[in-house]
Design an enzyme around this catalytic site. Structure first.
Site, PDB file in Angstrom:
ATOM      1  N   HIS A  72       6.402  17.440 -16.248  1.00 29.15           N
ATOM      2  CA  HIS A  72       6.298  16.745 -17.533  1.00 29.15           C
ATOM      3  C   HIS A  72       6.347  17.771 -18.675  1.00 29.15           C
ATOM      4  O   HIS A  72       5.822  18.874 -18.544  1.00 29.15           O
ATOM      5  CB  HIS A  72       4.997  15.946 -17.596  1.00 29.15           C
ATOM      6  CG  HIS A  72       4.959  15.004 -18.762  1.00 29.15           C
ATOM      7  ND1 HIS A  72       4.649  15.421 -20.032  1.00 29.15           N
ATOM      8  CD2 HIS A  72       5.268  13.692 -18.854  1.00 29.15           C
ATOM      9  CE1 HIS A  72       4.741  14.390 -20.860  1.00 29.15           C
ATOM     10  NE2 HIS A  72       5.120  13.327 -20.173  1.00 29.15           N
ATOM     11  N   LYS A 115      -1.734  10.030 -18.832  1.00 26.24           N
ATOM     12  CA  LYS A 115      -2.107  11.338 -19.388  1.00 26.24           C
ATOM     13  C   LYS A 115      -3.630  11.523 -19.288  1.00 26.24           C
ATOM     14  O   LYS A 115      -4.206  11.078 -18.295  1.00 26.24           O
ATOM     15  CB  LYS A 115      -1.567  11.478 -20.818  1.00 26.24           C
ATOM     16  CG  LYS A 115      -0.062  11.138 -20.869  1.00 26.24           C
ATOM     17  CD  LYS A 115       0.626  11.509 -22.138  1.00 26.24           C
ATOM     18  CE  LYS A 115       2.101  11.124 -22.044  1.00 26.24           C
ATOM     19  NZ  LYS A 115       2.895  11.560 -23.178  1.00 26.24           N
ATOM     20  N   GLU A 151      13.130  12.604 -20.367  1.00 25.24           N
ATOM     21  CA  GLU A 151      12.177  12.421 -21.459  1.00 25.24           C
ATOM     22  C   GLU A 151      12.482  13.440 -22.556  1.00 25.24           C
ATOM     23  O   GLU A 151      11.976  14.578 -22.509  1.00 25.24           O
ATOM     24  CB  GLU A 151      10.743  12.629 -20.960  1.00 25.24           C
ATOM     25  CG  GLU A 151      10.319  11.646 -19.895  1.00 25.24           C
ATOM     26  CD  GLU A 151       8.803  11.414 -19.901  1.00 25.24           C
ATOM     27  OE1 GLU A 151       8.413  10.242 -19.918  1.00 25.24           O
ATOM     28  OE2 GLU A 151       8.034  12.384 -19.927  1.00 25.24           O
ATOM     29  N   ASN A 205       2.333   6.578 -17.423  1.00 24.97           N
ATOM     30  CA  ASN A 205       1.673   7.884 -17.346  1.00 24.97           C
ATOM     31  C   ASN A 205       0.487   7.842 -18.304  1.00 24.97           C
ATOM     32  O   ASN A 205       0.661   7.861 -19.513  1.00 24.97           O
ATOM     33  CB  ASN A 205       2.676   8.977 -17.746  1.00 24.97           C
ATOM     34  CG  ASN A 205       2.031  10.338 -17.852  1.00 24.97           C
ATOM     35  OD1 ASN A 205       0.883  10.530 -17.449  1.00 24.97           O
ATOM     36  ND2 ASN A 205       2.772  11.292 -18.404  1.00 24.97           N
ATOM     37  N   GLY A 243       5.659  10.422 -27.740  1.00 25.05           N
ATOM     38  CA  GLY A 243       4.490  10.262 -28.599  1.00 25.05           C
ATOM     39  C   GLY A 243       4.801  10.280 -30.082  1.00 25.05           C
ATOM     40  O   GLY A 243       3.907  10.395 -30.912  1.00 25.05           O
ATOM     41  N   GLU A 269       4.724  18.072 -21.311  1.00 20.83           N
ATOM     42  CA  GLU A 269       3.408  18.570 -21.746  1.00 20.83           C
ATOM     43  C   GLU A 269       2.918  19.676 -20.813  1.00 20.83           C
ATOM     44  O   GLU A 269       2.255  20.619 -21.239  1.00 20.83           O
ATOM     45  CB  GLU A 269       2.404  17.407 -21.832  1.00 20.83           C
ATOM     46  CG  GLU A 269       2.703  16.545 -23.055  1.00 20.83           C
ATOM     47  CD  GLU A 269       2.344  15.084 -22.902  1.00 20.83           C
ATOM     48  OE1 GLU A 269       1.561  14.732 -22.003  1.00 20.83           O
ATOM     49  OE2 GLU A 269       2.874  14.263 -23.683  1.00 20.83           O
ATOM     50  N   SER A 319       8.400   7.129 -26.183  1.00 19.43           N
ATOM     51  CA  SER A 319       8.156   6.018 -27.113  1.00 19.43           C
ATOM     52  C   SER A 319       8.773   4.697 -26.654  1.00 19.43           C
ATOM     53  O   SER A 319       9.276   3.933 -27.479  1.00 19.43           O
ATOM     54  CB  SER A 319       8.629   6.384 -28.522  1.00 19.43           C
ATOM     55  OG  SER A 319       7.902   7.502 -29.015  1.00 19.43           O
TER      56      SER A 319
END
Ligand code: 13P
Length: 249
Positions: free
Chosen positions: A95, A11, A167, A9, A173, A97, A213
């Site tokens: 996702h 992003k 996730e 991904n 991250g 985010e 990660s």
């Protein structure tokens, strides 16, 4: 037998030029990697260019988001029909985010899944708990709600086309990967929950990826868990050599 998926991904990274250079660098490194599905998810602006560039390779392309309507007055949005037209085969939905910064809810996840399936895009549906939810012992409740509401009203046939990505938000991250044991435990819970919504045999065939990660130095331990069917990778998917070593775990 569940075929592994290694997905990157990107992003909000990479111009068209950078995306094409990435594919040119990656393709020879994964030429013989027949053991898994290889997916890259560039930003919308680079999606068509990436689809052209991956012709003749084993790499497939994904969008990172979609709208649930076919078309309409929805400024800034992109429909699944538009994504499918590019030749992309997957779309990431839900996702964290998007949930955190752009108001994605389990209800919009559900609508987007329906829209993706309408045009034969494979939804990569993301779920996961936050750090405070985990610390308060809410992980299973959160995952169960995300699955129940996000996958509401899907038939067994529709569900059979879906890939789930677990996730945990606290691992995205942050460099703080879930241990293989923590990830596998969540995956077992997810699979068990899916078996209560859909047939047990379908649940046992569903591919559940881990994300958060994932790096070349920890993917082996994660993939050694029979419950983990692949990885959805952010940061470590942005360099061709790093992503290739994830693919060739
Ligand atoms: P990182 O691999 O950078 O933690 O990102 C994970 C992710 O969000 C993939 O969708």
């Amino acid at each position: 037998m569940r075929r592994p998926v290694i997905a990157g991904n990107w992003k909000m990274f990479k111009t068209v030029e950078e995306s094409e250079a990435f594919i040119d660098a990656l393709a020879p490194l994964v030429e013989d990697s027949t053991h898994c599905d290889i997916v890259v998810a560039p930003p919308f602006t680079a999606l068509s260019a990436v689809v052209k560039r991956i012709q003749g390779t084993r790499i497939l392309a994904s969008a990172q988001n979609c709208h649930w309507e076919k078309e309409g007055a929805f400024t800034g949005e992109v429909s699944c029909e538009m994504i499918a037209e590019t030749g992309a085969r997957y779309v990431i939905i839900g996702h964290s985010e998007r949930r955190q910064y752009f108001g994605e809810t389990n209800d919009t996840v559900n609508r987007k899944i329906g829209a993706a399936l309408r045009v034969d895009l494979t939804p990569l549906v993301c779920i996961g708990e936050s750090l405070s939810e985990r610390e308060q012992g809410q992980t299973e409740r959160v995952l169960e709600t995300q699955l129940r509401e996000g996958l509401a009203a899907l038939t067994d046939l529709q569900f059979s086309h879906i890939i789930i990505a677990y996730e945990p938000v606290w691992a995205i991250g942050t460099g703080r990967t879930a241990t293989p044991q923590i990830a596998a435990e969540a995956h077992r819970f997810i699979r068990g929950t899916l078996a209560t919504f859909f047939s047990a045999s379908l649940a046992s065939e569903t591919r559940i990826l881990y994300g958060g990660s994932v790096k070349p130095d920890n993917i082996k331990g994660l993939m050694a868990q029979p419950e983990i069917d692949g990885a959805l990778v952010g940061g470590a998917s942005l360099k061709a050599d790093s992503f290739a070593s994830l693919v060739n775990f």
